[in-house]
Design a protein around this motif. Structure first.
Motif, mmCIF file in Angstrom:
data_model
loop_
_atom_site.group_PDB
_atom_site.id
_atom_site.type_symbol
_atom_site.label_atom_id
_atom_site.label_comp_id
_atom_site.label_asym_id
_atom_site.label_seq_id
_atom_site.Cartn_x
_atom_site.Cartn_y
_atom_site.Cartn_z
ATOM 1 N N VAL A 33 0.829 -1.217 0.000
ATOM 2 C CA VAL A 33 0.000 0.000 0.000
ATOM 3 C C VAL A 33 0.863 1.267 0.000
ATOM 4 O O VAL A 33 0.359 2.361 -0.240
ATOM 5 C CB VAL A 33 -0.962 0.057 1.212
ATOM 6 C CG1 VAL A 33 -1.729 -1.223 1.351
ATOM 7 C CG2 VAL A 33 -0.224 0.390 2.497
ATOM 8 N N ARG A 173 -10.122 8.678 -5.397
ATOM 9 C CA ARG A 173 -10.332 7.586 -6.358
ATOM 10 C C ARG A 173 -10.067 8.063 -7.788
ATOM 11 O O ARG A 173 -9.458 7.363 -8.589
ATOM 12 C CB ARG A 173 -11.768 7.062 -6.226
ATOM 13 C CG ARG A 173 -11.954 6.306 -4.945
ATOM 14 C CD ARG A 173 -13.072 5.298 -5.006
ATOM 15 N NE ARG A 173 -13.292 4.795 -3.661
ATOM 16 C CZ ARG A 173 -14.212 5.276 -2.847
ATOM 17 N NH1 ARG A 173 -15.017 6.223 -3.227
ATOM 18 N NH2 ARG A 173 -14.345 4.785 -1.630
ATOM 19 N N ARG A 176 -6.354 8.293 -8.338
ATOM 20 C CA ARG A 176 -5.726 6.976 -8.567
ATOM 21 C C ARG A 176 -5.934 6.540 -10.014
ATOM 22 O O ARG A 176 -5.032 6.012 -10.648
ATOM 23 C CB ARG A 176 -6.308 5.930 -7.613
ATOM 24 C CG ARG A 176 -5.752 5.999 -6.204
ATOM 25 C CD ARG A 176 -6.216 4.806 -5.378
ATOM 26 N NE ARG A 176 -5.352 3.646 -5.453
ATOM 27 C CZ ARG A 176 -5.629 2.505 -6.028
ATOM 28 N NH1 ARG A 176 -6.801 2.351 -6.629
ATOM 29 N NH2 ARG A 176 -4.770 1.507 -6.048
ATOM 30 N N PRO A 188 -3.202 -2.875 -4.191
ATOM 31 C CA PRO A 188 -3.618 -2.120 -2.986
ATOM 32 C C PRO A 188 -2.888 -0.789 -2.834
ATOM 33 O O PRO A 188 -3.113 -0.084 -1.862
ATOM 34 C CB PRO A 188 -3.259 -3.062 -1.829
ATOM 35 C CG PRO A 188 -2.849 -4.351 -2.428
ATOM 36 C CD PRO A 188 -2.433 -4.073 -3.832
ATOM 37 N N GLU A 191 -4.527 2.691 -1.625
ATOM 38 C CA GLU A 191 -5.969 2.488 -1.814
ATOM 39 C C GLU A 191 -6.804 3.562 -1.126
ATOM 40 O O GLU A 191 -7.840 3.964 -1.619
ATOM 41 C CB GLU A 191 -6.369 1.106 -1.285
ATOM 42 C CG GLU A 191 -6.837 0.174 -2.363
ATOM 43 C CD GLU A 191 -7.161 -1.216 -1.844
ATOM 44 O OE1 GLU A 191 -6.842 -1.533 -0.692
ATOM 45 O OE2 GLU A 191 -7.756 -1.979 -2.619
ATOM 46 N N THR A 192 -6.333 3.997 0.031
ATOM 47 C CA THR A 192 -7.051 5.042 0.767
ATOM 48 C C THR A 192 -6.074 6.180 1.089
ATOM 49 O O THR A 192 -4.851 5.960 1.122
ATOM 50 C CB THR A 192 -7.624 4.502 2.091
ATOM 51 O OG1 THR A 192 -6.516 4.088 2.911
ATOM 52 C CG2 THR A 192 -8.559 3.324 1.850
#
Length: 253
Positions: A33, A173, A176, A188, A191-192
């Motif tokens: 991540v 999002r 990304r 991953p 991801e956040t």
DNA sequence: GCTCCTCACATACACCAATC
DNA sequence: GATTGGTGTATGTGAGGAGC
């Protein structure tokens, strides 16, 4: 169940009769991540490219990446917390409060959020965090461009409201999708937004900053730091040996 | 001294209603 | 119709104490 027993609604807590061992869960950070500096810059560019809305949010994500702030801390960040923003070089911020969302039923004010002390810290405790030169430039531009008044929040929603998770997750999002390769986007990786904080701490540790200093900047204990980020300090044996050798080398007269 | 456990706190996600 | 803000809920995070 305990409360039901307290209220005499149950004679005994039935859960205590169950013999069960909680399955072990991973406590160390999943390195997949963690964005490297190039990926992080691409992601910030991905936010910036979303028009005026994105330009307004890029510094929000930048404080997560460069200063390892938690989102709840970034949401509450005020102009006066930036105690030093020099023309060049490192600056400094001093965090005093955070504003997590608890839900209107759980706050004293009846609002979804309450401004409160830093996580696991007593009222009045502060945390000093260095501001990377690139973040200094971003913040100076952000304050000037969006005319942030003294005492005002640095980051607000597109319509001037509070920066909610709904707002920043949507922008993240899209960033990304824009910034990562299809393979990276399917992984991953970042991801956040919270992964930006992981990236910051990993970068500090990888750069050889002492764990106690990293823990202080990140705002948690050394024990948690070493447990979660153990993999990030692995592989530094040779560098550590070299530094010990240098420290113990006889001084020439 | 280490591991496990508990508890409080925080974040992410999905959904809904209001607003632009 | 799209965007934004609010909410319930699932899950993750972190501190501290008990027990081995």
């Amino acid at each position: 169940m305990e409360y039901a027993c307290e209220q005499r609604l149950l004679p005994v807590n039935p859960l205590t009769l169950i013999k069960w061992t909680r399955p072990r869960v991973a406590q160390t950070l999943d390195l997949r991540v963690v964005a490297n500096p190039d990926q992080a810059r691409r992601l910030l560019d991905g936010v910036r490219s979303q028009g005026k809305r994105g330009e307004r949010m890029v510094a929000f994500f930048a404080v997560l990446y460069y200063a390892a702030l938690r989102p709840e801390e970034a949401v509450d960040l005020r102009r006066e917390a930036l105690v030093s923003l020099p023309d060049d070089g490192w600056g400094e911020m001093r965090l005093t409060h955070a504003e997590p969302r608890s839900g209107s039923r759980w706050t004293d004010s009846g609002k979804p959020r309450d401004r409160q002390p830093l996580k696991h810290r007593a009222p009045g405790e502060t945390r000093s965090v260095p501001i990377h030169p690139e973040l200094v430039t971003l913040l100076r531009h952000h304050i000037k461009e969006f005319n942030i008044p003294a005492g005002g929040r640095l980051f607000v929603g597109p319509r001037g409201g509070i920066m909610t998770d709904r707002t920043y997750l949507g922008a993240w999002r899209k960033a990304r999708e824009k910034a990562l390769t299809p393979r990276e986007a399917a992984s991953p990786l970042a991801e956040t937004p919270y992964a930006l904080r992981h990236a910051a701490v990993s970068t500090w540790l990888g750069a050889g900053v002492p764990p106690a200093q990293v823990a202080e900047w990140a705002g948690h204990s050394v024990a948690v730091l070493l447990r979660v980020y153990a993999k990030c300090v692995a592989g530094q044996e040779e560098d550590a040996k070299r530094r010990i050798s240098e420290a113990t080398r006889p001084k020439s007269p």
